[in-house]
Write a protein that holds these residues in place. Structure first.
Motif, short mmCIF file in Angstrom:
data_model
loop_
_atom_site.label_atom_id
_atom_site.label_comp_id
_atom_site.label_asym_id
_atom_site.label_seq_id
_atom_site.Cartn_x
_atom_site.Cartn_y
_atom_site.Cartn_z
N HIS A 1 0.81 -1.24 0.00
CA HIS A 1 0.00 0.00 0.00
C HIS A 1 0.83 1.27 0.00
O HIS A 1 0.29 2.37 -0.08
CB HIS A 1 -0.96 0.01 1.20
N LYS A 2 2.15 1.14 0.08
CA LYS A 2 3.08 2.29 0.00
C LYS A 2 2.85 3.33 1.11
O LYS A 2 3.20 4.49 0.96
CB LYS A 2 2.99 2.98 -1.36
N GLY A 3 2.24 2.88 2.22
CA GLY A 3 2.07 3.80 3.35
C GLY A 3 0.76 4.55 3.37
O GLY A 3 0.49 5.32 4.29
N TYR A 4 -0.07 4.35 2.34
CA TYR A 4 -1.37 5.03 2.32
C TYR A 4 -2.36 4.35 3.28
O TYR A 4 -2.13 3.23 3.74
CB TYR A 4 -1.93 5.07 0.88
N ALA A 5 -3.46 5.04 3.56
CA ALA A 5 -4.40 4.59 4.61
C ALA A 5 -5.39 3.55 4.10
O ALA A 5 -6.59 3.72 4.18
CB ALA A 5 -5.14 5.80 5.17
N THR A 6 -4.88 2.45 3.57
CA THR A 6 -5.75 1.38 3.11
C THR A 6 -6.33 0.63 4.31
O THR A 6 -5.85 0.77 5.44
CB THR A 6 -4.97 0.37 2.23
N LYS A 7 -7.32 -0.22 4.03
CA LYS A 7 -7.93 -1.04 5.09
C LYS A 7 -6.88 -1.93 5.75
O LYS A 7 -6.78 -2.01 6.97
CB LYS A 7 -9.07 -1.87 4.49
N LEU A 8 -6.06 -2.59 4.92
CA LEU A 8 -5.00 -3.46 5.43
C LEU A 8 -4.06 -2.69 6.36
O LEU A 8 -3.75 -3.13 7.47
CB LEU A 8 -4.19 -4.05 4.26
N HIS A 9 -3.64 -1.52 5.91
CA HIS A 9 -2.69 -0.72 6.68
C HIS A 9 -3.29 -0.31 8.03
O HIS A 9 -2.66 -0.43 9.08
CB HIS A 9 -2.27 0.51 5.87
N ARG A 10 -4.54 0.17 7.99
CA ARG A 10 -5.20 0.60 9.24
C ARG A 10 -5.37 -0.57 10.21
O ARG A 10 -5.17 -0.43 11.41
CB ARG A 10 -6.56 1.25 8.92
N GLU A 11 -5.69 -1.74 9.64
CA GLU A 11 -5.84 -2.94 10.49
C GLU A 11 -4.52 -3.30 11.16
O GLU A 11 -4.47 -3.63 12.35
CB GLU A 11 -6.34 -4.12 9.65
N GLN A 12 -3.42 -3.25 10.38
CA GLN A 12 -2.11 -3.62 10.93
C GLN A 12 -1.64 -2.63 12.01
O GLN A 12 -1.03 -3.02 12.99
CB GLN A 12 -1.07 -3.74 9.81
N ILE A 13 -1.99 -1.37 11.81
CA ILE A 13 -1.66 -0.36 12.83
C ILE A 13 -2.44 -0.66 14.12
O ILE A 13 -1.89 -0.58 15.22
CB ILE A 13 -1.96 1.07 12.35
N SER A 14 -3.72 -1.03 13.97
CA SER A 14 -4.53 -1.30 15.17
C SER A 14 -4.05 -2.57 15.89
O SER A 14 -4.12 -2.67 17.11
CB SER A 14 -6.01 -1.40 14.82
N ILE A 15 -3.48 -3.52 15.14
CA ILE A 15 -2.96 -4.76 15.76
C ILE A 15 -1.59 -4.52 16.39
O ILE A 15 -1.34 -4.89 17.54
CB ILE A 15 -2.85 -5.89 14.70
#
Length: 205
Positions: free
Chosen positions: A168-182
């Motif tokens: 995702h190159k650091g953009y706020a995708t669903k995957l990225h947001r999920e990984q940040i929350s985990i």
């Protein structure tokens, strides 16, 4: 198709060295904002150049190599997440552009800038959607994008493999947001950008 040398031709009558300047990564949650400055030879047309967002990764890579071969000078500037949080993204993007300008081995006499003003004494023109209207700015956008993508796919992804940065190159995708929350944010995440996400997530429950 717009004439991508319209602005260049106007200013080549007065200036020999015109630099196009653009940045990428302004909207990312993770990593540096990266800017590039490119001076192309007068009259050169590089077929296929366009706004980097409209090109495939393969096409960007091919054009990147052509730009690096044919440009009179290329400069790249990066500003990290900590600085972005401290001075805000607009100022950080401007700083990255100024740093890219300072890396040029040829001093430009005029700047074409994508919708920004750079703090310097060189005369300049800010062009809205510059990367779609000026070959020089489009070339800078390609160099900046390829430089940043390679960081995402290489060093940054290796350092933090569980976040999917290469995808995702650091953009706020669903995957990225999920990984940040985990996993929580890394030192390369922009804390000032994450506040919005934390508010969003709280409002979901």
């Amino acid at each position: 198709m717009s004439d991508l040398l319209l602005y260049e031709r106007e200013y080549w009558t007065r200036y020999v060295h015109i630099a196009g300047i653009d940045e990428v990564g302004r909207g990312c949650l993770f990593g540096d904002v990266v800017a590039a400055a490119v001076i192309l030879p007068e009259g050169l047309v590089i077929e296929g150049i366009n706004d980097s967002k409209k090109l495939s990764a393969k096409k960007r890579d091919t054009l990147y190599d052509l730009i690096m071969e044919q440009a009179l000078a290329v400069g790249v500037g990066q500003v990290d997440a900590e600085t972005i949080d401290r001075i805000n993204i607009k100022q950080a993007a401007r700083l990255a552009m100024k740093m890219a300008l300072e890396q040029l081995v040829v001093t430009p006499q005029f700047l074409l800038v994508d919708a920004e003003k750079i703090d310097c004494d060189i005369p300049q023109l800010a062009i809205i959607k510059g990367d779609a209207n000026s070959q020089s700015i489009a070339a800078a956008s390609i160099v900046a994008k390829v430089t940043r993508d390679r960081l995402c796919e290489g060093f940054w992804n290796t350092a933090y493999p569980e976040y999917g940065i290469a995808i995702h190159k650091g953009y706020a995708t669903k995957l990225h947001r999920e990984q940040i929350s985990i996993h929580g944010p890394t030192p390369l995440h922009r804390r000032s950008f994450l506040k919005n996400i934390e508010v969003e997530q709280l409002s979901l429950f």
